[in-house]
Design a protein around this motif. Structure first.
Motif, PDB file in Angstrom:
ATOM      1  N   ASN A 386       0.855  -1.194   0.000  1.00 42.02           N
ATOM      2  CA  ASN A 386       0.000   0.000   0.000  1.00 42.02           C
ATOM      3  C   ASN A 386       0.891   1.244   0.000  1.00 42.02           C
ATOM      4  N   PRO A 387       1.458   1.594  -1.147  1.00 42.90           N
ATOM      5  CA  PRO A 387       2.446   2.674  -1.203  1.00 42.90           C
ATOM      6  C   PRO A 387       1.806   4.056  -1.267  1.00 42.90           C
ATOM      7  N   PRO A 388       2.586   5.133  -0.969  1.00 39.20           N
ATOM      8  CA  PRO A 388       2.093   6.497  -1.151  1.00 39.20           C
ATOM      9  C   PRO A 388       2.021   6.849  -2.623  1.00 39.20           C
ATOM     10  N   GLN A 389       1.313   7.929  -2.946  1.00 39.57           N
ATOM     11  CA  GLN A 389       1.125   8.309  -4.342  1.00 39.57           C
ATOM     12  C   GLN A 389       2.394   8.887  -4.966  1.00 39.57           C
ATOM     13  N   MET A 390       3.091   9.767  -4.226  1.00 35.54           N
ATOM     14  CA  MET A 390       4.316  10.361  -4.757  1.00 35.54           C
ATOM     15  C   MET A 390       5.484   9.941  -3.873  1.00 35.54           C
ATOM     16  N   ILE A 391       6.220   8.921  -4.317  1.00 32.60           N
ATOM     17  CA  ILE A 391       7.261   8.323  -3.501  1.00 32.60           C
ATOM     18  C   ILE A 391       8.469   9.236  -3.337  1.00 32.60           C
ATOM     19  N   VAL A 392       8.572  10.318  -4.133  1.00 30.03           N
ATOM     20  CA  VAL A 392       9.729  11.199  -4.036  1.00 30.03           C
ATOM     21  C   VAL A 392       9.837  11.811  -2.648  1.00 30.03           C
ATOM     22  N   TRP A 393       8.697  12.114  -1.995  1.00 24.65           N
ATOM     23  CA  TRP A 393       8.739  12.762  -0.685  1.00 24.65           C
ATOM     24  C   TRP A 393       9.194  11.789   0.406  1.00 24.65           C
ATOM     25  N   LEU A 394       8.753  10.547   0.338  1.00 23.94           N
ATOM     26  CA  LEU A 394       9.203   9.542   1.300  1.00 23.94           C
ATOM     27  C   LEU A 394      10.705   9.316   1.159  1.00 23.94           C
ATOM     28  N   ASN A 395      11.189   9.276  -0.064  1.00 29.40           N
ATOM     29  CA  ASN A 395      12.606   9.060  -0.304  1.00 29.40           C
ATOM     30  C   ASN A 395      13.436  10.222   0.230  1.00 29.40           C
ATOM     31  N   LEU A 396      12.993  11.446   0.004  1.00 35.63           N
ATOM     32  CA  LEU A 396      13.722  12.613   0.499  1.00 35.63           C
ATOM     33  C   LEU A 396      13.710  12.662   2.023  1.00 35.63           C
ATOM     34  N   GLY A 397      12.621  12.206   2.655  1.00 34.85           N
ATOM     35  CA  GLY A 397      12.566  12.157   4.112  1.00 34.85           C
ATOM     36  C   GLY A 397      13.585  11.181   4.675  1.00 34.85           C
ATOM     37  N   ALA A 398      13.690  10.005   4.060  1.00 40.21           N
ATOM     38  CA  ALA A 398      14.672   9.012   4.513  1.00 40.21           C
ATOM     39  C   ALA A 398      16.094   9.526   4.281  1.00 40.21           C
ATOM     40  N   GLY A 433      16.438  13.933  15.788  1.00 42.21           N
ATOM     41  CA  GLY A 433      15.245  14.387  16.512  1.00 42.21           C
ATOM     42  C   GLY A 433      14.689  15.686  15.957  1.00 42.21           C
ATOM     43  N   GLY A 434      15.588  16.642  15.682  1.00 42.09           N
ATOM     44  CA  GLY A 434      15.144  17.925  15.143  1.00 42.09           C
ATOM     45  C   GLY A 434      14.545  17.793  13.759  1.00 42.09           C
ATOM     46  N   PHE A 435      15.189  16.983  12.917  1.00 36.02           N
ATOM     47  CA  PHE A 435      14.684  16.809  11.551  1.00 36.02           C
ATOM     48  C   PHE A 435      13.297  16.164  11.550  1.00 36.02           C
ATOM     49  N   LEU A 436      13.121  15.096  12.304  1.00 40.58           N
ATOM     50  CA  LEU A 436      11.821  14.414  12.338  1.00 40.58           C
ATOM     51  C   LEU A 436      10.742  15.307  12.916  1.00 40.58           C
ATOM     52  N   TRP A 437      11.071  16.062  13.946  1.00 42.00           N
ATOM     53  CA  TRP A 437      10.070  16.967  14.535  1.00 42.00           C
ATOM     54  C   TRP A 437       9.639  18.034  13.533  1.00 42.00           C
ATOM     55  N   MET A 438      10.611  18.669  12.886  1.00 44.91           N
ATOM     56  CA  MET A 438      10.280  19.720  11.917  1.00 44.91           C
ATOM     57  C   MET A 438       9.535  19.159  10.716  1.00 44.91           C
ATOM     58  N   LEU A 439       9.917  17.953  10.286  1.00 47.75           N
ATOM     59  CA  LEU A 439       9.263  17.346   9.131  1.00 47.75           C
ATOM     60  C   LEU A 439       7.806  17.030   9.440  1.00 47.75           C
ATOM     61  N   ASN A 440       7.545  16.476  10.623  1.00 47.84           N
ATOM     62  CA  ASN A 440       6.181  16.098  10.996  1.00 47.84           C
ATOM     63  C   ASN A 440       5.310  17.296  11.360  1.00 47.84           C
ATOM     64  N   SER A 441       5.912  18.334  11.925  1.00 44.99           N
ATOM     65  CA  SER A 441       5.137  19.512  12.334  1.00 44.99           C
ATOM     66  C   SER A 441       4.947  20.508  11.203  1.00 44.99           C
ATOM     67  N   GLY A 442       5.704  20.335  10.113  1.00 40.55           N
ATOM     68  CA  GLY A 442       5.616  21.277   9.007  1.00 40.55           C
ATOM     69  C   GLY A 442       6.363  22.565   9.255  1.00 40.55           C
ATOM     70  N   PHE A 443       7.241  22.572  10.243  1.00 40.74           N
ATOM     71  CA  PHE A 443       8.004  23.775  10.587  1.00 40.74           C
ATOM     72  C   PHE A 443       9.086  24.020   9.544  1.00 40.74           C
ATOM     73  N   LYS A 444       8.998  25.148   8.827  1.00 39.84           N
ATOM     74  CA  LYS A 444       9.970  25.509   7.793  1.00 39.84           C
ATOM     75  C   LYS A 444      10.341  26.978   7.950  1.00 39.84           C
ATOM     76  N   PRO A 445      11.342  27.264   8.748  1.00 37.81           N
ATOM     77  CA  PRO A 445      11.729  28.666   8.948  1.00 37.81           C
ATOM     78  C   PRO A 445      12.180  29.326   7.654  1.00 37.81           C
TER      79      PRO A 445
END
Length: 474
Positions: A386-398, A433-445
């Motif tokens: 059951n994959p996501p629609q645009m795999i580019v974002w998952l790859n960039l997150g990893a 920790g910082g990267f995962l928090w910002m990625l999940n919260s949508g925080f983009k200074p």
């Protein structure tokens, strides 16, 4: 309905990779231990072999499936972003390659975690690095499995689940058969296929669309912003561009699966050859698929999923038999990434973690390695159902997680004699920790991708907490 004129040449290509893997494995039989034979293969790689293996490992489903899909949506601006990846061979092999190669030779290191252990002498660091690597690679393997299965399904008409099983099974067999040496030789073959396939596709797209002028005129009618360097809705801002320079440029120094290639090179001359040839190959296999994705917008104005752009384009511009043969190009990119990730994930679990906390003889190492590989492939395959629609974002997150954990411990460990385990561990924890928090919260200074502030915080933490620890032997 299954299109056998497309599927038959693909099956022949998969069989060819299995045959090559067996040949490569037999050439590595002289290695003294199973660990070095299976997970590294010895320091055997020539310049051309290293160049193709490095580039094909780095260019993956994101570059051939997700990347062209994003270019289809965002136009030439995404091509500009993608080209930031071209210097990866120069960065990896020129900056950290010589030092990693010498350390691997000196300490008989098999994995990048071996290098970190020799540098920092910390089991805590080893565990944090190992868990991070396995978690990120599992996510990236899911992306590769998804990309490969989608491509087979779209082009041949094979149901997605069966396409997934075929793709996963092939990668599993030749990775189990031959280990790192077999993976490196098949990666080189796949690199040649990628170069030929991407050039042929680009030429066919231009011919089918009536030339560059006719295609760009159609793109201008659809949306003039597709031809702008800033893209639709001005998505390509300076903060966004800066983010990608870090994420897919400078940050690649922190990717363990690309750094590992430098450990297996046979000498310094091969490193220099690989830097030049690898950069040339990168231009071809990064520029042309992304540019084809943009041009596809004029040929296929409506498409169900952006990740299906390249497969559907091949069906459209090539006759079935030739399309099946050229499908091997993006398929090769995916296979060459996933086998390296699986092998390094297995080596992390067996050699870096289990082997350091329990005494394992060669027979136990072999059985545990094969069992681990089976479990990794099965787990990743199930998640790819059951994959996501645009795999580019998952790859960039990893990608971001790996960089946040490994970048500063690798670079400062190699070039700063006073670097110690306290600094490295704090950098890993703060960065991830910082990267995962910002990625999940949508925080983009200021609109900057989370990887930039995460790496900045990670580097600061390294320097600050380094004062609290004892210096390690450089």
């Amino acid at each position: 309905m299954t299109n056998w004129s497309l599927l038959a040449p693909i099956l022949l290509y998969l069989i060819a990779t299995l045959g090559l893997s067996r040949y490569a494995a037999s050439r590595g039989a002289s290695e003294s231990s199973f660990e070095r034979r299976y997970f590294l293969g010895g320091q055997f790689m020539s310049g051309p072999l290293l160049a193709f293996a490095l580039v094909t490992t780095y260019t993956s489903a994101s570059s051939f499936i997700g990347g062209p899909g994003a270019a289809y949506n965002f136009g030439l601006g995404w091509v500009l972003l993608a080209m930031i990846q071209v210097p990866v061979a120069i960065l990896t092999l020129g900056v950290i390659g010589p030092k990693i190669w010498r350390l691997a030779k000196q300490h008989q290191a098999v994995t990048i975690l071996d290098i970190l252990e020799q540098r920092y002498h910390s089991k805590t660091l080893l565990v944090i690095a190992g868990i991070s690597l396995v978690g990120a690679f599992m996510g990236m393997v899911v992306v590769q499995f998804t990309g490969g299965a989608r491509m087979l399904s779209v082009m041949t008409g094979v149901e997605y689940h069966w396409a997934l099983a075929l793709f996963v099974g092939t990668v599993l067999i030749y990775t189990l058969w031959g280990g790192f040496r077999a993976v490196s030789y098949t990666d080189a073959l796949q690199g040649l296929v990628m170069v030929f396939g991407t050039v042929a596709l680009f030429i066919a797209v231009l011919n089918y669309g009536g030339g560059m002028s006719a295609i760009t005129a159609k793109l201008h009618e659809i949306d003039p912003a597709l031809l702008s360097h800033r893209g639709p809705n001005d998505f390509l801002s300076w903060p966004f561009l800066l983010s990608f320079w870090v994420l897919v440029g400078f940050g690649t120094l922190g990717l363990p699966h690309t750094a590992l290639r430098a450990m297996a090179v046979k000498d310094g001359r091969a490193l220099k050859q690989a830097m030049v040839l690898g950069s040339m190959v990168s231009v071809v296999v990064i520029l042309l698929p992304h540019l084809s994705g943009v041009l596809a917008r004029a040929i296929l104005p409506e498409i169900d999923s952006p990740d299906n752009v390249l497969p559907k384009l091949m069906i459209t511009v090539f006759p079935p038999l030739l399309g099946g043969l050229l499908l091997a190009a993006p398929l090769a990119a995916i296979m060459s990434s996933v086998d390296s990730m699986l092998l390094q994930t297995g080596s992390t679990l067996v050699s870096d973690l289990a082997g350091r906390f329990a005494e394992l003889n060669e027979s136990q190492q072999r059985r545990l390695s094969h069992l681990t590989m089976l479990l990794l492939v099965a787990g990743s395959g199930l998640m790819a159902l059951n994959p996501p629609q645009m795999i580019v974002w998952l790859n960039l997150g990893a990608f971001g997680v790996l960089q946040a954990v490994f970048l500063w411990p690798i670079i400062l460990g190699l070039f700063w004699p006073k670097a110690n385990a306290s600094g490295a561990i704090s950098a890993m924890l703060v960065g991830a920790g910082g990267f995962l928090w910002m990625l999940n919260s949508g925080f983009k200074p200021f609109g900057i991708h989370p990887i930039v502030p995460a790496l900045a915080a990670s580097g600061a933490a390294f320097v600050l907490f380094n004062r609290l620890g004892k210096a390690c032997d450089a």
